[in-house]
Design an enzyme around this catalytic site. Sequence first.
Site, PDB file in Angstrom:
ATOM      1  N   GLY A  69       4.024  83.412  45.616  1.00  0.00           N
ATOM      2  CA  GLY A  69       4.864  82.915  46.764  1.00  0.00           C
ATOM      3  C   GLY A  69       6.305  83.000  46.389  1.00  0.00           C
ATOM      4  N   ASN A 164       3.906  72.817  53.365  1.00  0.00           N
ATOM      5  CA  ASN A 164       3.107  72.352  52.085  1.00  0.00           C
ATOM      6  C   ASN A 164       3.151  70.844  52.009  1.00  0.00           C
ATOM      7  OD1 ASN A 164       5.961  73.372  51.704  1.00  0.00           O
ATOM      8  ND2 ASN A 164       5.495  72.388  49.664  1.00  0.00           N
ATOM      9  N   CYS A 338       6.112  70.797  43.617  1.00  0.00           N
ATOM     10  CA  CYS A 338       7.331  71.077  42.761  1.00  0.00           C
ATOM     11  C   CYS A 338       8.179  69.760  42.805  1.00  0.00           C
ATOM     12  CB  CYS A 338       8.010  72.071  43.751  1.00  0.00           C
ATOM     13  SG  CYS A 338       7.157  73.460  44.200  1.00  0.00           S
TER      14      CYS A 338
HETATM   15  N1  PLP Z   1       5.647  78.672  49.612  1.00  0.00           N
HETATM   16  C1  PLP Z   1       5.004  77.471  49.915  1.00  0.00           C
HETATM   17  C2  PLP Z   1       4.797  77.123  51.270  1.00  0.00           C
HETATM   18  C3  PLP Z   1       4.053  76.976  48.684  1.00  0.00           C
HETATM   19  O1  PLP Z   1       3.546  75.780  49.155  1.00  0.00           O
HETATM   20  C4  PLP Z   1       4.015  77.479  47.367  1.00  0.00           C
HETATM   21  C5  PLP Z   1       3.399  76.842  46.545  1.00  0.00           C
HETATM   22  O2  PLP Z   1       3.291  75.598  46.245  1.00  0.00           O
HETATM   23  C6  PLP Z   1       5.087  78.699  47.185  1.00  0.00           C
HETATM   24  C7  PLP Z   1       5.768  79.117  48.345  1.00  0.00           C
HETATM   25  C8  PLP Z   1       5.086  79.196  45.910  1.00  0.00           C
HETATM   26  O3  PLP Z   1       3.860  80.079  45.780  1.00  0.00           O
HETATM   27  P1  PLP Z   1       3.654  80.327  44.046  1.00  0.00           P
HETATM   28  O4  PLP Z   1       3.293  79.242  43.469  1.00  0.00           O
HETATM   29  O5  PLP Z   1       2.679  81.613  44.221  1.00  0.00           O
HETATM   30  O6  PLP Z   1       4.846  80.952  43.614  1.00  0.00           O
END
Ligand code: PLP
Length: 403
Positions: A69, A164, A338
């Site tokens: 992502g 998220n 995060c």
């Molecule tokens: N976007 C959203 C909404 C997410 O929840 C996340 C991961 O938690 C990401 C992007 C990032 O994805 P990745 O962990 O595959 O880099």
Amino acid sequence: MIYLDAASTTPVRREAIEAMFPFLTNQFGNPSSHHELGELAAQALAQARERCAAVLGVHAQELVFTSGGTEGDNMALKGLALARRAANPALNQVVISAVEHPAIVESARYLDRVHGFEVLQLPVNAAGEVSAQDFAALLGLTGGGPAPQGRGSVAVASVMYANNEVGTVQDIAALARLAAQAQVPLHSDAVQAAGWLPLQPRRLGVAALTLSGHKIGAPKGSGLLYLRAGTACEPLIHGGGQERGARSGTPNVAFAVALATALELAEQERTEAAQRVAAQRDEFTAWVLRHIPGAVRTGHARARLPGVASFCFPGTSGESLLLELERRGIVCSSGSACAAGSDEPSPVLTAMGMERSVAQTALRLSFNSSVTAAELAAAGRELAAAVQSVQRFKAAPQQHQGQ
Ligand code: PLP
């Protein structure tokens, strides 16, 4: 342990492991190699792309396999902004919603800092929803609005499909219609939507869509970016020109195969899982609001991800609650993974108008379709006890001060 952190990550599905195993072992070829082993790898990669395209209802050539992502978001926002401005120097603004994942927020900051783009933020209401009117104003389709200076200069807009931290779902199709009117490509981060919401980019009307494998039972480090045919996107990674030049580097065939398998299964199971889990989430949420004094639900009451229950518990702290819950065998998250470990309240919650002190008490419990009623009942009981215990502990020093 009861794992209620599926929005952070999920285990790799057995079917995905079995599907990718040959490409990690005896069929280990490089898809660019001109021999049989290479050909086999190239075929597997092409098939994986076709299978993903069939699920999403798009052409295989519109899909780029990524590392997840974060990469998809970076590539879409930076790649579209830079390519559009290269074609028309007047396009020097990017629009992002106020509740985006750091992968979009930091990409926008980079575009501002290094490339001189102006970043316009699309506000949200208390439920975390953006408004179509505000978006129209930023795109210059109407007068007024928060930033009428956006008129006609927007290179790219990005609004996530589902949040998220609080699970709020945006009406992407409505926003995409406005973006089309303004001739602005709309990107949507659909990382959290996968497995719960319809994912067809054409139906949504978006120019770009990001998916990540590890939220749906594929390995961490797997992902997909949809780029509508004809959408110019400046690559981030230069090299041997793999992925039709969009992303150089030897493709991870095994992860592409695993992702195709997980995506197909997620789509097959989606409608039933979404209904069942949404009912479980509602029951759990109602229990929490009834039994834990002061508990506040965050995010939208109905337009939300089936698998995300999110709350604030005033008088506690999200981080202390996490520790207390883990001691009690419940694993979840305080806001987004995060931001975990930092004392700063979540920018998502503050953008929703929440006071800092309340935002610091946020907790997200997120489940996949294997969650059971017994697990949620146990989680509710432990949560009630954990909130009491943290509240007592937090109140204690104040009592001493008063004596
Ligand atoms: N976007 C959203 C909404 C997410 O929840 C996340 C991961 O938690 C990401 C992007 C990032 O994805 P990745 O962990 O595959 O880099």
